[in-house]
Design a protein around this motif. Structure first.
Motif, PDB file in Angstrom:
ATOM      1  N   PRO A 530      10.495  66.020  -2.110  1.00  0.00           N
ATOM      2  CA  PRO A 530      11.540  65.259  -1.365  1.00  0.00           C
ATOM      3  C   PRO A 530      11.020  64.920  -0.253  1.00  0.00           C
ATOM      4  O   PRO A 530       9.800  65.498   0.862  1.00  0.00           O
ATOM      5  N   ALA A 531      11.517  63.432  -0.346  1.00  0.00           N
ATOM      6  CA  ALA A 531      10.989  62.357   1.331  1.00  0.00           C
ATOM      7  C   ALA A 531      11.995  63.492   2.891  1.00  0.00           C
ATOM      8  O   ALA A 531      13.613  63.821   1.931  1.00  0.00           O
ATOM      9  N   ASN A 563       7.759  68.411  10.066  1.00  0.00           N
ATOM     10  CA  ASN A 563       5.971  68.619  10.044  1.00  0.00           C
ATOM     11  C   ASN A 563       5.705  67.769   9.306  1.00  0.00           C
ATOM     12  O   ASN A 563       6.214  66.105   8.606  1.00  0.00           O
ATOM     13  N   ALA A 564       4.372  67.473   8.095  1.00  0.00           N
ATOM     14  CA  ALA A 564       3.300  66.768   7.281  1.00  0.00           C
ATOM     15  C   ALA A 564       3.099  67.367   6.227  1.00  0.00           C
ATOM     16  O   ALA A 564       2.864  68.945   6.597  1.00  0.00           O
ATOM     17  N   TYR A 565       3.208  67.099   5.393  1.00  0.00           N
ATOM     18  CA  TYR A 565       3.344  68.061   3.936  1.00  0.00           C
ATOM     19  C   TYR A 565       1.769  67.072   3.431  1.00  0.00           C
ATOM     20  O   TYR A 565       2.366  65.820   2.715  1.00  0.00           O
ATOM     21  N   TYR A 642       2.254  63.119  -0.555  1.00  0.00           N
ATOM     22  CA  TYR A 642       2.059  63.384   1.214  1.00  0.00           C
ATOM     23  C   TYR A 642       3.490  62.923   1.591  1.00  0.00           C
ATOM     24  O   TYR A 642       4.406  61.866   0.620  1.00  0.00           O
ATOM     25  N   ARG A 643       4.269  63.787   2.063  1.00  0.00           N
ATOM     26  CA  ARG A 643       5.528  63.512   2.892  1.00  0.00           C
ATOM     27  C   ARG A 643       5.430  63.983   4.003  1.00  0.00           C
ATOM     28  O   ARG A 643       4.520  64.810   4.768  1.00  0.00           O
ATOM     29  N   ASP A 644       5.787  63.276   5.567  1.00  0.00           N
ATOM     30  CA  ASP A 644       6.151  63.988   6.528  1.00  0.00           C
ATOM     31  C   ASP A 644       7.582  63.662   7.329  1.00  0.00           C
ATOM     32  O   ASP A 644       8.061  62.377   6.401  1.00  0.00           O
TER      33      ASP A 644
END
Length: 680
Positions: A530-531, A563-565, A642-644
């Motif tokens: 999820p975002a 954070n980001a993933y 990519y998610r942040d």
């Protein structure tokens, strides 16, 4: 000599006593305010002076209401200032004294030449303090002042009429056009040239010109369409002006050529038709005029190619009187097998076309309708899926449909090739509902679809119990934990569960996305994708052993992470953690093209459909072991998710990874993430 009249272009009244503008449309001179009336002359006056063929004269005419001495000056203003101080002018030497009524000032000697050259632009009327005068100016009525130019100008020539063609003229390949010489008051009539144009019954064509003194012309009408409303128009030209158009009477163009052979015949190309139904054959009549009649011919073609005798409609020697470009054959007109046919047409003048290029079709009969074996008509089925079986002869294709109970909405369509005679449609049935299923088949031996065979059935089944659903955010790890428990109270045991997710919308219209399938009846699913800061809805669907299902309630949840993933798209649980303190930048581009055009100062930009989205990420790795893991991950030749913490979420590929050693300890890693289309 002729006279041309022109209204004032403008009027501006000033007070010399205060050197100020007062405005108004009335001419005022002198008096205690020392009125000065500035008058503008329209540019058409200068044109008339310059174009006169004899020495022109210029006059100013105005209707005096208070008599006085009217001094005449000349100014240089090209428009009414409408304010400020009084403009410059000089005295022309004219100072007539007028009583009331219409008066005429001759400006020819004192003013006209300076006006013609542009040294002066208009006149000023003024007077002494002891001498007040007034007159109509721009009054917009019969009292309005005006300028008058006396001179000699060119006048348009006149036509004397067209002598040929006449109303009884019928032309085929050529048309002789004759006309009388035009008249020109200023020059030799024989020097006039002429312009002609042709009307084809629906529109006027492009005009063409003939030389001086020419009074006859032959027009090629070979390609002109047939019409009884053709017409010629002619006008004279003296080198500057055209006369009015002179028109001939309406006349006829008739080529009297037979129509070309008909085209666009249908049926054609070996199409199969039902010989037991009405068959409409069609064609296109190829002629300038309307079709008057037709004759049809058809014959049989045997399996060995042997041709039968021709059959004619209405007969071999007559035509059917009709403007219709079709004919309806009665059912059973044609025998079973291949048929060849053609048609010829007749125009309104009685000329016949050749026969059209022969076309062929196959006269056939529908395939035998299948017999539906399962489910039985009127039966009840205990599951949310139905298996349809049927029996048929010489089946090469089939179509299967499911409809609602009133034949209002088709719910499902399946098309298949071959002798398949059983199918389980991929359509989930609703409990306690009546449906209609119908099947038809096609045998290539006869080439026509069979009639539909249909039966009615209904559903009565017990779905599994509704599961209980909980969805909770795990903000520390940036995911959502979905937990469900098998429901109770149903005799149908649950065997598996599917998990669905969609972005929240106030109207609930967003489509569901299946994020997990084949899960246990009671289980936990971690959604790694999820975002951040975006509301989602989750729902689980439990399947029973009888292929029925039950949906849970919808649960709304939102996760916030810091954070980001970067995840592997195929295995979201395998990811890189990117600290929020590291650097990120984003570059968006909507592609297009700059185009420049003649006579346009600035370019035009046309947007395309292509877009690009790049995110540059930079983060720190503190030991060589972690660096090896990061490098191995970035070198994977696959798609990432990519998610942040700023809500970005997109599928991408990692390009241009870079590694820089830090001065004291660790490594700085950077990469470009390019968004790509991805379907997992």
């Amino acid at each position: 000599m002729a006279i041309k009249k022109y209204n004032l272009s403008w009027i501006g009244v000033y007070k010399a006593s205060s050197n100020s503008y007062v405005g108004g449309s009335t001419i005022k001179v002198g008096g205690s305010s020392e009125y000065n009336s500035y008058i503008g002359i329209p540019s058409a006056v200068r044109d008339a002076i310059k174009t006169s063929k004899t020495a022109p004269k210029l006059y100013f005419n105005f209707n005096v209401t208070d008599g006085a001495e009217f001094d005449i000056g000349a100014h240089k203003e090209t428009s009414n200032k409408g304010g400020g101080t009084m403009p410059w002018y000089d005295y022309t030497g004219l100072h007539p004294i007028y009583g009331t009524g219409w008066q005429r000032i001759d400006l020819t000697s004192a003013f006209m030449n300076d006006y013609k050259t542009g040294a002066r632009q208009g006149i000023v009327l003024y007077g002494a303090k002891s001498n007040y005068g007034e007159a109509y100016g721009n009054s917009n009525n019969s009292n309005e002042a005006y300028f008058e130019v006396e001179g000699t100008w060119n006048t348009a020539p006149t036509m004397q009429g067209i002598t040929s063609p006449v109303a009884s003229t019928v032309a085929d390949t050529s048309l002789k056009i004759d006309w009388k010489q035009g008249l020109d008051a200023e020059s030799n009539d024989a020097l006039l040239t002429y312009q002609l144009k042709y009307y084809d019954g629906s529109s006027w064509g492009t005009p063409w010109n003939v030389g001086a003194g020419v009074l006859t012309y032959t027009l090629n009408t070979t390609s002109k369409p047939e019409t009884s409303s053709a017409r010629i128009a002619i006008r004279a030209y003296d080198g500057a002006l055209y006369s009015d158009w002179s028109y001939s009477p309406y006349f006829t163009i008739r080529h009297n050529k037979p129509p070309s052979k008909p085209t666009q015949l249908t049926p054609d190309g070996g199409n199969v038709i039902d010989k037991g139904s009405v068959l409409r054959v069609t064609w296109k009549h190829n002629d300038d005029g309307v079709q008057a009649g037709y004759r049809l011919a058809w014959r049989t073609v045997s399996d060995t190619g042997e041709l039968g005798a021709w059959n004619y409609v209405p007969s071999q020697t007559t035509f059917r009187s009709s403007i219709s470009q079709y004919h309806d054959f009665a059912p059973e007109t044609f025998p079973l097998g291949e048929i060849e046919w053609t048609v010829k047409t007749k125009d309104q003048q009685g000329l016949e076309s050749p026969y059209a290029t022969y076309q062929r079709f196959n006269a056939g009969t529908p395939s035998n309708a299948p017999t539906i074996l399962q489910p039985a008509s009127g039966s009840q089925i205990p599951t949310s899926e139905v298996t349809v079986e049927w029996s048929s002869v010489d089946q090469d294709q089939y179509e299967l449909e499911i409809w609602d109970s009133t034949f209002t909405e088709r719910l499902f369509l399946e098309q298949g090739v071959g002798a398949i005679k059983a199918s389980t449609p991929a359509y989930q049935l609703t409990n306690n509902t009546t449906y209609i299923v119908q099947v038809r088949i096609l045998s290539r031996a006869v080439g026509l679809w069979s009639p539909w065979s249909s039966i009615t059935f209904s559903t009565v089944f017990v779905p599994p119990a509704v599961p209980t659903l909980i969805a909770e955010p795990d903000n520390d790890n940036g995911n959502i934990v979905v937990t469900w428990t098998e429901g109770t109270g149903s005799t149908t045991p649950a065997v598996s569960t599917d998990v669905f997710r969609r972005e929240y919308s106030s109207n609930g219209t967003n489509e569901w996305e299946m994020v997990a399938t084949g899960q246990l009846p009671s289980d936990v699913y971690i959604d790694y994708t999820p975002a951040s800061d975006l509301a989602y809805e989750y729902m689980v669907r439990t399947w029973g052993g009888n292929t029925t299902s039950a949906d849970s309630e919808i649960v709304e949840v939102e996760v916030f992470f810091d954070n980001a993933y970067l995840h592997r798209a195929l295995t979201p649980s395998d990811m890189l953690f990117i600290n929020s303190t590291d650097d990120r930048s984003q570059e968006l581009e909507v592609q297009g093209q700059v185009m420049s055009f003649a006579n346009r100062r600035l370019p035009v930009y046309e947007f395309g459909i292509n877009e690009s989205n790049k995110v540059e990420i930079t983060f720190t790795v503190y030991n060589p072991d972690d660096l090896r893991i990061v490098v191995k991950f970035l070198k994977l030749k696959e798609t990432f998710l990519y998610r942040d913490n700023y809500g970005r979420r997109f599928y991408c590929v990692a390009t241009q990874p870079k590694i820089s050693d830090l001065p004291f300890k660790g490594f700085q890693v950077s990469a470009t993430l390019l968004e790509v289309d991805y379907e997992g």
